[in-house]
Design an enzyme around this catalytic site. Sequence first.
Site, PDB file in Angstrom:
ATOM      1  N   ASP A  32       2.093  -2.991  14.577  1.00 11.07           N
ATOM      2  CA  ASP A  32       0.718  -3.478  14.783  1.00 11.07           C
ATOM      3  C   ASP A  32       0.395  -4.774  14.056  1.00 11.07           C
ATOM      4  O   ASP A  32      -0.753  -5.037  13.729  1.00 11.07           O
ATOM      5  CB  ASP A  32      -0.262  -2.384  14.332  1.00 11.07           C
ATOM      6  CG  ASP A  32       0.001  -1.948  12.887  1.00 11.07           C
ATOM      7  OD1 ASP A  32       0.648  -2.703  12.153  1.00 11.07           O
ATOM      8  OD2 ASP A  32      -0.449  -0.853  12.514  1.00 11.07           O
ATOM      9  N   GLU A  82       6.852   2.610  17.722  1.00 17.09           N
ATOM     10  CA  GLU A  82       5.695   3.090  16.960  1.00 17.09           C
ATOM     11  C   GLU A  82       4.405   2.846  17.758  1.00 17.09           C
ATOM     12  O   GLU A  82       3.402   2.334  17.258  1.00 17.09           O
ATOM     13  CB  GLU A  82       5.605   2.427  15.572  1.00 17.09           C
ATOM     14  CG  GLU A  82       4.809   3.227  14.563  1.00 17.09           C
ATOM     15  CD  GLU A  82       4.713   2.549  13.202  1.00 17.09           C
ATOM     16  OE1 GLU A  82       3.853   1.667  12.997  1.00 17.09           O
ATOM     17  OE2 GLU A  82       5.510   2.902  12.327  1.00 17.09           O
ATOM     18  N   GLU A 122      -5.086  -4.692  12.676  1.00 17.24           N
ATOM     19  CA  GLU A 122      -3.980  -3.879  13.193  1.00 17.24           C
ATOM     20  C   GLU A 122      -4.383  -2.961  14.343  1.00 17.24           C
ATOM     21  O   GLU A 122      -3.612  -2.760  15.275  1.00 17.24           O
ATOM     22  CB  GLU A 122      -3.351  -3.055  12.058  1.00 17.24           C
ATOM     23  CG  GLU A 122      -2.569  -3.875  11.032  1.00 17.24           C
ATOM     24  CD  GLU A 122      -3.457  -4.522   9.976  1.00 17.24           C
ATOM     25  OE1 GLU A 122      -4.688  -4.298   9.984  1.00 17.24           O
ATOM     26  OE2 GLU A 122      -2.916  -5.271   9.134  1.00 17.24           O
ATOM     27  N   HIS A 138      -2.719  -4.085  -0.158  1.00 13.88           N
ATOM     28  CA  HIS A 138      -2.630  -5.436   0.412  1.00 13.88           C
ATOM     29  C   HIS A 138      -3.505  -5.685   1.633  1.00 13.88           C
ATOM     30  O   HIS A 138      -3.617  -6.817   2.090  1.00 13.88           O
ATOM     31  CB  HIS A 138      -1.181  -5.735   0.814  1.00 13.88           C
ATOM     32  CG  HIS A 138      -0.750  -4.982   2.046  1.00 13.88           C
ATOM     33  ND1 HIS A 138      -0.295  -3.694   1.999  1.00 13.88           N
ATOM     34  CD2 HIS A 138      -0.750  -5.332   3.361  1.00 13.88           C
ATOM     35  CE1 HIS A 138      -0.008  -3.280   3.224  1.00 13.88           C
ATOM     36  NE2 HIS A 138      -0.280  -4.245   4.073  1.00 13.88           N
ATOM     37  N   ARG A 193      -6.013  -6.616   4.583  1.00 16.47           N
ATOM     38  CA  ARG A 193      -7.029  -7.675   4.665  1.00 16.47           C
ATOM     39  C   ARG A 193      -8.439  -7.140   4.399  1.00 16.47           C
ATOM     40  O   ARG A 193      -9.236  -7.772   3.714  1.00 16.47           O
ATOM     41  CB  ARG A 193      -6.985  -8.334   6.047  1.00 16.47           C
ATOM     42  CG  ARG A 193      -6.066  -9.547   6.119  1.00 16.47           C
ATOM     43  CD  ARG A 193      -6.006 -10.085   7.541  1.00 16.47           C
ATOM     44  NE  ARG A 193      -5.518 -11.465   7.603  1.00 16.47           N
ATOM     45  CZ  ARG A 193      -4.262 -11.857   7.462  1.00 16.47           C
ATOM     46  NH1 ARG A 193      -3.333 -10.967   7.198  1.00 16.47           N
ATOM     47  NH2 ARG A 193      -3.925 -13.129   7.557  1.00 16.47           N
ATOM     48  N   HIS A 230       1.932  -7.593  -3.604  1.00 23.78           N
ATOM     49  CA  HIS A 230       2.162  -8.349  -2.361  1.00 23.78           C
ATOM     50  C   HIS A 230       2.031  -9.851  -2.656  1.00 23.78           C
ATOM     51  O   HIS A 230       1.229 -10.241  -3.505  1.00 23.78           O
ATOM     52  CB  HIS A 230       1.102  -7.895  -1.354  1.00 23.78           C
ATOM     53  CG  HIS A 230       1.328  -8.367   0.051  1.00 23.78           C
ATOM     54  ND1 HIS A 230       1.202  -9.676   0.423  1.00 23.78           N
ATOM     55  CD2 HIS A 230       1.667  -7.695   1.179  1.00 23.78           C
ATOM     56  CE1 HIS A 230       1.446  -9.806   1.720  1.00 23.78           C
ATOM     57  NE2 HIS A 230       1.736  -8.604   2.201  1.00 23.78           N
TER      58      HIS A 230
HETATM   59  C1  UD1 Z   1       0.848  -8.520   7.340  1.00 25.02           C
HETATM   60  C2  UD1 Z   1       0.284  -7.754   8.530  1.00 25.02           C
HETATM   61  C3  UD1 Z   1      -0.117  -6.344   8.100  1.00 25.02           C
HETATM   62  C4  UD1 Z   1       1.017  -5.631   7.384  1.00 25.02           C
HETATM   63  C5  UD1 Z   1       1.548  -6.500   6.259  1.00 25.02           C
HETATM   64  C6  UD1 Z   1       2.768  -5.865   5.654  1.00 25.02           C
HETATM   65  C7  UD1 Z   1      -0.972  -9.080  10.143  1.00 25.02           C
HETATM   66  C8  UD1 Z   1      -2.256  -9.712  10.469  1.00 25.02           C
HETATM   67  N1  UD1 Z   1      -0.934  -8.422   8.996  1.00 25.02           N
HETATM   68  O1  UD1 Z   1      -0.235  -8.642   6.405  1.00 25.02           O
HETATM   69  O2  UD1 Z   1      -0.461  -5.595   9.263  1.00 25.02           O
HETATM   70  O3  UD1 Z   1       0.516  -4.427   6.855  1.00 25.02           O
HETATM   71  O4  UD1 Z   1       1.921  -7.788   6.776  1.00 25.02           O
HETATM   72  O5  UD1 Z   1       3.022  -6.355   4.372  1.00 25.02           O
HETATM   73  O6  UD1 Z   1      -0.023  -9.160  10.886  1.00 25.02           O
HETATM   74  N2  UD1 Z   1       3.195 -14.324   1.809  1.00 25.02           N
HETATM   75  C9  UD1 Z   1       4.204 -14.997   1.148  1.00 25.02           C
HETATM   76  N3  UD1 Z   1       5.491 -14.567   1.331  1.00 25.02           N
HETATM   77  C10 UD1 Z   1       5.802 -13.501   2.096  1.00 25.02           C
HETATM   78  C11 UD1 Z   1       4.771 -12.813   2.745  1.00 25.02           C
HETATM   79  C12 UD1 Z   1       3.466 -13.251   2.601  1.00 25.02           C
HETATM   80  O7  UD1 Z   1       3.965 -15.947   0.443  1.00 25.02           O
HETATM   81  O8  UD1 Z   1       6.994 -13.154   2.197  1.00 25.02           O
HETATM   82  C13 UD1 Z   1       1.789 -14.812   1.632  1.00 25.02           C
HETATM   83  C14 UD1 Z   1       1.500 -16.085   2.433  1.00 25.02           C
HETATM   84  O9  UD1 Z   1       0.638 -16.896   1.692  1.00 25.02           O
HETATM   85  C15 UD1 Z   1       0.761 -15.529   3.657  1.00 25.02           C
HETATM   86  C16 UD1 Z   1      -0.004 -14.371   3.036  1.00 25.02           C
HETATM   87  O10 UD1 Z   1       0.883 -13.807   2.083  1.00 25.02           O
HETATM   88  O11 UD1 Z   1      -0.068 -16.494   4.247  1.00 25.02           O
HETATM   89  C17 UD1 Z   1      -0.461 -13.294   3.992  1.00 25.02           C
HETATM   90  O12 UD1 Z   1       0.589 -12.883   4.858  1.00 25.02           O
HETATM   91  P1  UD1 Z   1       0.239 -12.299   6.332  1.00 25.02           P
HETATM   92  O13 UD1 Z   1       1.507 -11.942   7.022  1.00 25.02           O
HETATM   93  O14 UD1 Z   1      -0.694 -13.207   7.044  1.00 25.02           O
HETATM   94  O15 UD1 Z   1      -0.617 -11.017   5.994  1.00 25.02           O
HETATM   95  P2  UD1 Z   1      -0.227  -9.691   5.240  1.00 25.02           P
HETATM   96  O16 UD1 Z   1      -1.371  -9.302   4.387  1.00 25.02           O
HETATM   97  O17 UD1 Z   1       1.114  -9.824   4.652  1.00 25.02           O
HETATM   98  N1  UDP Z   2       7.879  -1.616   0.433  1.00 20.03           N
HETATM   99  C1  UDP Z   2       8.916  -2.315  -0.170  1.00 20.03           C
HETATM  100  N2  UDP Z   2       8.672  -2.964  -1.360  1.00 20.03           N
HETATM  101  C2  UDP Z   2       7.467  -2.948  -1.964  1.00 20.03           C
HETATM  102  C3  UDP Z   2       6.394  -2.255  -1.325  1.00 20.03           C
HETATM  103  C4  UDP Z   2       6.634  -1.610  -0.119  1.00 20.03           C
HETATM  104  O1  UDP Z   2      10.022  -2.346   0.345  1.00 20.03           O
HETATM  105  O2  UDP Z   2       7.328  -3.542  -3.031  1.00 20.03           O
HETATM  106  C5  UDP Z   2       8.144  -0.943   1.727  1.00 20.03           C
HETATM  107  C6  UDP Z   2       7.653   0.478   1.868  1.00 20.03           C
HETATM  108  O3  UDP Z   2       8.651   1.406   1.466  1.00 20.03           O
HETATM  109  C7  UDP Z   2       7.374   0.599   3.364  1.00 20.03           C
HETATM  110  C8  UDP Z   2       6.971  -0.810   3.737  1.00 20.03           C
HETATM  111  O4  UDP Z   2       7.415  -1.669   2.699  1.00 20.03           O
HETATM  112  O5  UDP Z   2       8.564   0.904   4.070  1.00 20.03           O
HETATM  113  C9  UDP Z   2       5.492  -0.900   3.903  1.00 20.03           C
HETATM  114  O6  UDP Z   2       5.120  -2.231   3.977  1.00 20.03           O
HETATM  115  P1  UDP Z   2       3.657  -2.730   3.705  1.00 20.03           P
HETATM  116  O7  UDP Z   2       2.957  -1.781   2.825  1.00 20.03           O
HETATM  117  O8  UDP Z   2       3.784  -4.148   3.282  1.00 20.03           O
HETATM  118  O9  UDP Z   2       3.036  -2.750   5.179  1.00 20.03           O
HETATM  119  P2  UDP Z   2       2.331  -1.666   6.112  1.00 20.03           P
HETATM  120  O10 UDP Z   2       3.231  -0.499   6.240  1.00 20.03           O
HETATM  121  O11 UDP Z   2       1.017  -1.343   5.479  1.00 20.03           O
HETATM  122  O12 UDP Z   2       2.131  -2.392   7.385  1.00 20.03           O
END
Ligand code: UD1
Ligand code: UDP
Length: 374
Positions: free
Chosen positions: A91, A113, A127, A201, A203, A234
């Site tokens: 999602d 999923e 999501e 983490h 939004r 995160h």
């Molecule tokens: C995204 C997904 C969320 C999921 C989450 C898993 C969307 C809108 N959201 O949210 O559904 O639960 O991933 O973790 O698709 N960033 C880094 N390095 C990384 C990753 C992120 O620097 O490896 C920073 C960047 O500044 C980026 C910000 O985090 O702009 C947010 O990342 P983004 O993928 O937009 O949203 P998440 O909160 O990670």
């Molecule tokens: N996870 C990880 N390292 C971390 C935190 C979470 O590998 O420091 C794994 C966790 O076991 C799960 C997945 O990341 O499999 C969940 O990701 P996240 O919480 O970022 O996203 P969501 O599931 O909420 O979309």
Amino acid sequence: MFGTRPEAIKMAPIIYSLQQHPDKFETIVTVTGQHREMLEQVMTAFKLSADYNLQVMQQNQTLSDITANVLQKLEKLLQQVKPDIVLVHGDTTTTFAASLATFYEKIPLGHVEAGLRTWNKYSPFPEEMNRQLTDVLSDLYFAPTKKSRENLLAQKISADKIFVTGNTAIDALKQTVSEDYQHETLTKIAPGQRLILLTMHRRENLGLPMKQVFAAVNDVLHQDPTVEVIYPVHLNPKVQALAQAAFADNPRVHLVKPLDVIDFHNLCAKSYFIMTDSGGVQEEAPALGKPVLVLRDTTERPEGITAGTLKLVGTKRTVVAEMMQQLLAKDSKLYQTMAKAANPYGDGHAAERIIAAIEYYFKLEQQRPTDWIG
Ligand code: UD1
Ligand code: UDP
């Protein structure tokens, strides 16, 4: 196609399974790079490599940034590669944008999923709409549970396109957890202390909800010296700032970088309980018999609540602190009830069922695979 940490973790078992059948499938791994470092961690831990990386990530990216970049870059790639089917997961905005790009090229789409729902447009945001929109565009549905199948049927998706497979998160978990696991992070916890593992983490939790939960954690730790917290923060700069502001002066809250998936799963297994707003963690913790306080107002994973392992507590300071105290109390009945291992999300064979369903879809197998009963 995938782009973030959780999608990679749950697609890995499918990639392994597909690669075991080179006579039937050519598997092309495309990552959008919506996440950079956090995606790379999973790829390294699971020894995966991408055939294509769209490298879309930007600091503080907006939803439109991700959607527009993925759409534009995938148009060319799909026209060049011409796959017979595209598989997306879950999602995220990568999931939705990749699905839309696939639809524009009239290529069949399989949603792994599929069918999770809160039925609340803005929770979780974005999501809930990402997965509903992806399900509108899909041709094949891999529903992890009976409940998710029912959700799809309620939206008039035809039953013959839905396969109940279990969640590939459980397939992944089977590869990572070991009894004798050690990690330097664990050496920070004094012997005899109880460990709470925290992640947050989403939004919709940025700002006040996170501040309130972090304040609750500080309140409880102030009163109970037997507890320590590990929080792999995160990489979202907004989350980093909130975590630092709340916990910089609390030596019993250990802020660490995101952990690789093997470390994280093993720390889950070693924790006393877990506090999270993550989707994936809600699926993994029941399999490990760890109580989870879900820091959200809604969940698309009601199976874990029915099983008794998850409790939806929201983000109010007093409520969160009260629930933490109840779990930490001596001889806590609540703890005993929640710490029973249950596995509503799968038996570790979801990827095999997904491959069998794809074979059936392409008429490589005549027999329709049996649904996972759960
Ligand atoms: C995204 C997904 C969320 C999921 C989450 C898993 C969307 C809108 N959201 O949210 O559904 O639960 O991933 O973790 O698709 N960033 C880094 N390095 C990384 C990753 C992120 O620097 O490896 C920073 C960047 O500044 C980026 C910000 O985090 O702009 C947010 O990342 P983004 O993928 O937009 O949203 P998440 O909160 O990670
Ligand atoms: N996870 C990880 N390292 C971390 C935190 C979470 O590998 O420091 C794994 C966790 O076991 C799960 C997945 O990341 O499999 C969940 O990701 P996240 O919480 O970022 O996203 P969501 O599931 O909420 O979309």
